[in-house]
Design a protein around this motif. Structure first.
Motif, mmCIF file in Angstrom:
data_model
loop_
_atom_site.group_PDB
_atom_site.id
_atom_site.type_symbol
_atom_site.label_atom_id
_atom_site.label_comp_id
_atom_site.label_asym_id
_atom_site.label_seq_id
_atom_site.Cartn_x
_atom_site.Cartn_y
_atom_site.Cartn_z
ATOM 1 N N ILE A 270 0.856 -1.190 0.000
ATOM 2 C CA ILE A 270 0.000 0.000 0.000
ATOM 3 C C ILE A 270 0.891 1.239 0.000
ATOM 4 O O ILE A 270 1.998 1.222 0.551
ATOM 5 C CB ILE A 270 -0.948 0.019 1.219
ATOM 6 N N PRO A 271 0.434 2.323 -0.641
ATOM 7 C CA PRO A 271 1.260 3.539 -0.718
ATOM 8 C C PRO A 271 1.418 4.197 0.643
ATOM 9 O O PRO A 271 0.580 4.059 1.540
ATOM 10 C CB PRO A 271 0.473 4.429 -1.684
ATOM 11 N N THR A 272 2.510 4.919 0.789
ATOM 12 C CA THR A 272 2.821 5.587 2.056
ATOM 13 C C THR A 272 2.858 7.106 1.921
ATOM 14 O O THR A 272 3.096 7.806 2.907
ATOM 15 C CB THR A 272 4.186 5.111 2.582
ATOM 16 N N GLY A 273 2.663 7.601 0.703
ATOM 17 C CA GLY A 273 2.832 9.039 0.474
ATOM 18 C C GLY A 273 4.193 9.358 -0.086
ATOM 19 O O GLY A 273 4.453 10.466 -0.548
ATOM 20 N N ILE A 274 5.099 8.386 -0.047
ATOM 21 C CA ILE A 274 6.431 8.511 -0.651
ATOM 22 C C ILE A 274 6.464 7.549 -1.833
ATOM 23 O O ILE A 274 6.375 6.330 -1.645
ATOM 24 C CB ILE A 274 7.550 8.173 0.351
ATOM 25 N N SER A 275 6.574 8.054 -3.027
ATOM 26 C CA SER A 275 6.431 7.224 -4.227
ATOM 27 C C SER A 275 7.441 6.087 -4.300
ATOM 28 O O SER A 275 7.172 5.048 -4.890
ATOM 29 C CB SER A 275 6.538 8.102 -5.481
ATOM 30 N N SER A 276 8.599 6.283 -3.704
ATOM 31 C CA SER A 276 9.649 5.271 -3.784
ATOM 32 C C SER A 276 9.535 4.193 -2.710
ATOM 33 O O SER A 276 10.327 3.261 -2.673
ATOM 34 C CB SER A 276 11.025 5.935 -3.681
ATOM 35 N N PHE A 277 8.547 4.314 -1.817
ATOM 36 C CA PHE A 277 8.446 3.345 -0.718
ATOM 37 C C PHE A 277 6.986 2.978 -0.460
ATOM 38 O O PHE A 277 6.120 3.844 -0.396
ATOM 39 C CB PHE A 277 9.053 3.925 0.560
ATOM 40 N N LYS A 278 6.730 1.672 -0.350
ATOM 41 C CA LYS A 278 5.398 1.176 -0.027
ATOM 42 C C LYS A 278 5.471 0.195 1.136
ATOM 43 O O LYS A 278 6.477 -0.482 1.321
ATOM 44 C CB LYS A 278 4.773 0.483 -1.253
ATOM 45 N N ARG A 279 4.396 0.140 1.903
ATOM 46 C CA ARG A 279 4.318 -0.776 3.030
ATOM 47 C C ARG A 279 3.806 -2.139 2.560
ATOM 48 O O ARG A 279 2.839 -2.231 1.802
ATOM 49 C CB ARG A 279 3.360 -0.241 4.095
ATOM 50 N N LYS A 280 4.466 -3.203 3.033
ATOM 51 C CA LYS A 280 4.027 -4.555 2.693
ATOM 52 C C LYS A 280 2.990 -5.034 3.704
ATOM 53 O O LYS A 280 3.100 -4.760 4.890
ATOM 54 C CB LYS A 280 5.226 -5.511 2.692
ATOM 55 N N LEU A 281 2.004 -5.750 3.217
ATOM 56 C CA LEU A 281 0.988 -6.342 4.075
ATOM 57 C C LEU A 281 1.193 -7.853 4.095
ATOM 58 O O LEU A 281 1.054 -8.510 3.056
ATOM 59 C CB LEU A 281 -0.412 -6.004 3.567
ATOM 60 N N GLN A 316 -5.073 -3.240 12.135
ATOM 61 C CA GLN A 316 -4.242 -4.073 11.267
ATOM 62 C C GLN A 316 -5.085 -5.115 10.542
ATOM 63 O O GLN A 316 -4.945 -5.313 9.324
ATOM 64 C CB GLN A 316 -3.166 -4.768 12.110
ATOM 65 N N LEU A 317 -5.973 -5.788 11.267
ATOM 66 C CA LEU A 317 -6.816 -6.808 10.651
ATOM 67 C C LEU A 317 -7.760 -6.199 9.612
ATOM 68 O O LEU A 317 -7.964 -6.769 8.535
ATOM 69 C CB LEU A 317 -7.616 -7.530 11.744
ATOM 70 N N HIS A 318 -8.326 -5.029 9.917
ATOM 71 C CA HIS A 318 -9.206 -4.350 8.959
ATOM 72 C C HIS A 318 -8.447 -4.036 7.664
ATOM 73 O O HIS A 318 -8.989 -4.167 6.559
ATOM 74 C CB HIS A 318 -9.746 -3.059 9.570
ATOM 75 N N THR A 319 -7.189 -3.617 7.798
ATOM 76 C CA THR A 319 -6.383 -3.308 6.608
ATOM 77 C C THR A 319 -6.144 -4.558 5.782
ATOM 78 O O THR A 319 -6.268 -4.537 4.547
ATOM 79 C CB THR A 319 -5.034 -2.696 7.026
ATOM 80 N N TYR A 320 -5.804 -5.686 6.443
ATOM 81 C CA TYR A 320 -5.602 -6.945 5.724
ATOM 82 C C TYR A 320 -6.861 -7.338 4.953
ATOM 83 O O TYR A 320 -6.809 -7.675 3.765
ATOM 84 C CB TYR A 320 -5.257 -8.069 6.710
ATOM 85 N N VAL A 321 -8.007 -7.296 5.634
ATOM 86 C CA VAL A 321 -9.263 -7.715 5.019
ATOM 87 C C VAL A 321 -9.616 -6.794 3.845
ATOM 88 O O VAL A 321 -10.025 -7.262 2.764
ATOM 89 C CB VAL A 321 -10.395 -7.722 6.064
ATOM 90 N N GLY A 322 -9.440 -5.491 4.036
ATOM 91 C CA GLY A 322 -9.761 -4.551 2.964
ATOM 92 C C GLY A 322 -8.921 -4.760 1.725
ATOM 93 O O GLY A 322 -9.447 -4.747 0.594
ATOM 94 N N GLN A 323 -7.633 -4.974 1.892
ATOM 95 C CA GLN A 323 -6.749 -5.135 0.738
ATOM 96 C C GLN A 323 -6.911 -6.496 0.075
ATOM 97 O O GLN A 323 -6.962 -6.599 -1.151
ATOM 98 C CB GLN A 323 -5.299 -4.917 1.165
ATOM 99 N N TYR A 324 -6.997 -7.566 0.869
ATOM 100 C CA TYR A 324 -7.179 -8.895 0.273
ATOM 101 C C TYR A 324 -8.568 -9.034 -0.338
ATOM 102 O O TYR A 324 -8.769 -9.813 -1.272
ATOM 103 C CB TYR A 324 -6.946 -9.983 1.324
ATOM 104 N N GLY A 325 -9.527 -8.261 0.193
ATOM 105 C CA GLY A 325 -10.870 -8.308 -0.358
ATOM 106 C C GLY A 325 -11.001 -7.638 -1.703
ATOM 107 O O GLY A 325 -12.025 -7.777 -2.380
ATOM 108 N N ASN A 326 -9.979 -6.901 -2.127
ATOM 109 C CA ASN A 326 -10.009 -6.282 -3.458
ATOM 110 C C ASN A 326 -9.957 -7.326 -4.567
ATOM 111 O O ASN A 326 -10.447 -7.106 -5.665
ATOM 112 C CB ASN A 326 -8.834 -5.321 -3.626
#
Length: 371
Positions: A270-281, A316-326
């Motif tokens: 997911i994006p972090t606001g810094i184009s060169s860096f993203k957070r892994k889930l 954290q769990l809500h973020t996992y569910v939201g992204q995997y639910g895509n």
């Protein structure tokens, strides 16, 4: 307590520990800047500096640790060794893990490799030296160069040295036959300590299980036990029990025929606001069944039966569910916690499960707390 001891004593003690007194604080050392680090990493172990020592224990007890260590490797060895009541630290944990890994590896037999030998023999073996044969062939002996299997190798030597170091330790009393096999294999050879530390891993996949034993043997020989302080003023042995607990849960699910996705195969970002860096889930457990996903996280902490799941863990769990639910339909989600038998028996939940419902973006999802 400055009513009994002057401030300079506080400063001297902190200096000897490599610390500093807080300039403005209600405590000698500000608790939040130190306790949070240990809490998050879920470490157990023992650390020592000079005359000062800190033991970090498991809230679920040493029998719990033995259970998940043994079962994670396919063994069930719950001997009563007294745990931390009989020792000053957690040296037993490293020895216990070494023991289990060794017993697993020993199912393959003693590790062996090829060695080259040159001898004068009555019969030809391997290659002979033709020049020596024509010069002294009438003697009836041949200079032979050949290769043969040998059990005397760096791996058997380092394991033998660990047996010597642990002589008299209660954890290895049942390893007497294995110990004798290694002692016979090395034939009383006394290797240099530096050679033991340089013992390499096996490249032959047949002996892969011995590679873990080699690593643990080096730790033991380097005195990475919790109470080795006789030879050093500074010592530490820390163990990340949260990772082991997660591995234990994965093994239990696999044993029951539940297929898990590879934790590191699909890395959502997911994006972090810094184009060169993203957070892994990376959720701990993702189960796919009938074209639906079940997303769970494993928590090595006590469940709060008053306030429930912590704010951070829920987010954290809500973020996992939201992204995997895509990509796929999420059927259920939840968290898995350890619990003592006493607390388990006193709680009024069905089969160790608390079940509720979550509504995420208009979709109702089963939410489970498992123990």
């Amino acid at each position: 307590d400055f009513a009994n001891d002057p401030p300079f004593i506080q400063d001297d003690v902190c200096a000897s520990l490599g610390l500093q007194s807080a300039k403005i604080s209600t405590q000698v050392l500000q608790r939040d800047s130190h306790a949070h680090y240990i809490h998050v990493l879920a470490l157990i172990g023992y650390t020592k500096k000079g005359y000062y020592a800190l033991k970090i224990s498991s809230r679920f007890g040493d029998d719990f640790l033995k259970q998940i260590i043994a079962d994670a490797d396919g063994f069930l060895e719950l001997e009563n060794h007294g745990g931390s009541n009989a020792t000053t630290g957690y040296e037993w944990l490293l020895i216990y893990l070494w023991k289990i890994k060794l017993k697993k590896a020993y199912r393959l037999g003693l590790p062996k490799n090829y060695v080259s030998k040159t001898e004068r023999l009555n019969k030809v073996r391997g290659q002979i030296d033709p020049i020596a044969y024509f010069i002294s062939g009438h003697e009836g002996k041949y200079n032979c160069k050949y290769r043969e299997h040998s059990y005397d190798n760096p791996t058997t030597r380092i394991i033998t040295e660990v047996f010597k170091k642990l002589k008299g330790n209660e954890f290895i009393t049942d390893l007497h036959p294995i110990k004798n096999a290694f002692l016979i294999a090395t034939n009383g050879y006394n290797p240099k300590r530096v050679d033991l530390y340089n013992t390499a891993h096996f490249s032959n996949p047949f002996y892969n299980d011995y590679n873990d034993v080699i690593d643990l043997s080096k730790l033991i020989l380097r005195d990475k036990l919790s109470d080795f302080g006789e030879s050093s003023d500074n010592s530490a042995f820390l163990f990340d029990i949260s990772m082991l607990f997660e591995y234990f849960i994965r093994k239990q699910l696999n044993k029951n025929g539940i297929k898990l996705e590879n934790k590191f195969e699909k890395k959502l970002q997911i994006p972090t606001g810094i184009s060169s860096f993203k957070r892994k889930l990376i959720p701990d457990l993702v189960i796919e069944h009938n074209n639906s996903l079940h997303v769970f996280d494993v928590k090595y902490k006590a469940f709060d039966f008053r306030y429930g799941v912590s704010r951070e863990d829920l987010f954290q769990l809500h973020t996992y569910v939201g992204q995997y639910g895509n990509g796929k339909n999420i059927k259920s989600c939840g968290l898995i916690y350890p619990i003592s038998e006493t607390k388990y028996d006193n709680k009024l939940f069905q089969n160790g499960i608390i079940e509720e419902k979550l509504n995420i973006m208009g979709t109702e999802i089963s939410f489970h707390i498992l123990f």
